[in-house]
Design a protein around this motif. Structure first.
Motif, short mmCIF file in Angstrom:
data_model
loop_
_atom_site.label_atom_id
_atom_site.label_comp_id
_atom_site.label_asym_id
_atom_site.label_seq_id
_atom_site.Cartn_x
_atom_site.Cartn_y
_atom_site.Cartn_z
N ALA A 1 56.88 65.66 56.93
CA ALA A 1 57.70 66.85 56.69
C ALA A 1 58.01 67.56 58.00
O ALA A 1 59.14 68.02 58.21
CB ALA A 1 56.98 67.79 55.73
N LYS A 2 57.03 67.64 58.91
CA LYS A 2 57.27 68.28 60.22
C LYS A 2 58.28 67.50 61.03
O LYS A 2 59.16 68.07 61.67
CB LYS A 2 55.97 68.39 61.00
N GLU B 1 60.04 68.77 49.34
CA GLU B 1 61.14 67.81 49.41
C GLU B 1 60.64 66.42 49.77
O GLU B 1 61.10 65.41 49.21
CB GLU B 1 62.18 68.28 50.42
N VAL B 2 59.71 66.35 50.71
CA VAL B 2 59.18 65.06 51.14
C VAL B 2 58.43 64.40 50.00
O VAL B 2 58.60 63.20 49.73
CB VAL B 2 58.27 65.23 52.38
N VAL B 3 57.58 65.16 49.31
CA VAL B 3 56.81 64.59 48.19
C VAL B 3 57.75 64.11 47.09
O VAL B 3 57.56 63.03 46.53
CB VAL B 3 55.79 65.63 47.66
N ALA B 4 58.78 64.90 46.79
CA ALA B 4 59.74 64.49 45.75
C ALA B 4 60.44 63.20 46.14
O ALA B 4 60.62 62.30 45.31
CB ALA B 4 60.75 65.61 45.51
N GLU B 5 60.82 63.08 47.40
CA GLU B 5 61.50 61.87 47.88
C GLU B 5 60.59 60.66 47.81
O GLU B 5 61.00 59.58 47.33
CB GLU B 5 61.98 62.09 49.31
N VAL B 6 59.35 60.82 48.25
CA VAL B 6 58.39 59.70 48.23
C VAL B 6 58.11 59.26 46.80
O VAL B 6 58.06 58.06 46.49
CB VAL B 6 57.09 60.09 48.97
N LEU B 7 57.94 60.22 45.89
CA LEU B 7 57.69 59.88 44.49
C LEU B 7 58.90 59.16 43.88
O LEU B 7 58.74 58.19 43.13
CB LEU B 7 57.38 61.14 43.69
N ALA B 8 60.09 59.65 44.18
CA ALA B 8 61.29 59.02 43.63
C ALA B 8 61.42 57.58 44.13
O ALA B 8 61.74 56.68 43.35
CB ALA B 8 62.53 59.82 44.01
N LYS B 9 61.17 57.35 45.42
CA LYS B 9 61.23 56.00 45.97
C LYS B 9 60.16 55.10 45.33
O LYS B 9 60.42 53.95 45.03
CB LYS B 9 61.06 56.01 47.48
#
Length: 88
Positions: free
Chosen positions: A67-68, A76-84
């Motif tokens: 995220a940094k 946002e990063v967690v949502a993106e990783v989960l979606a992928k």
């Protein structure tokens, strides 16, 4: 509670107020900070749902550094990783 314990408790409260978001010091801009109720309403309007999980500290550190690096919010990063991960 002993007198020293009360003094420690008061000091922790004071330090928490000094570090709290929205606690503008001298020369800092006065930024409007939303209270929890307002933030919850905004999140609900965006369709966001609070979702608490317990993760390994190494995994959390990786997510925080990612995220940094990207300059985005951790959510946002967690949502993106989960979606992928779910798409795979």
């Amino acid at each position: 509670m002993k007198k020293t314990g009360m003094a420690k408790s008061d000091a922790k409260k004071l330090m928490g107020k000094m570090v709290a978001p929205g606690a503008a010091g001298f020369g800092k801009e006065d930024v409007a900070v939303l209270d929890r109720r307002e933030q919850r309403k905004l999140d609900q309007a965006l369709g966001l749902v609070p979702f608490a999980v317990k993760l390994n500290s190494d995994l959390v550190l990786q997510l925080q550094t990612l995220a940094k690096e990207r300059g985005v919010d951790l959510n946002e990063v967690v949502a993106e990783v989960l979606a992928k991960g779910l798409a795979a």
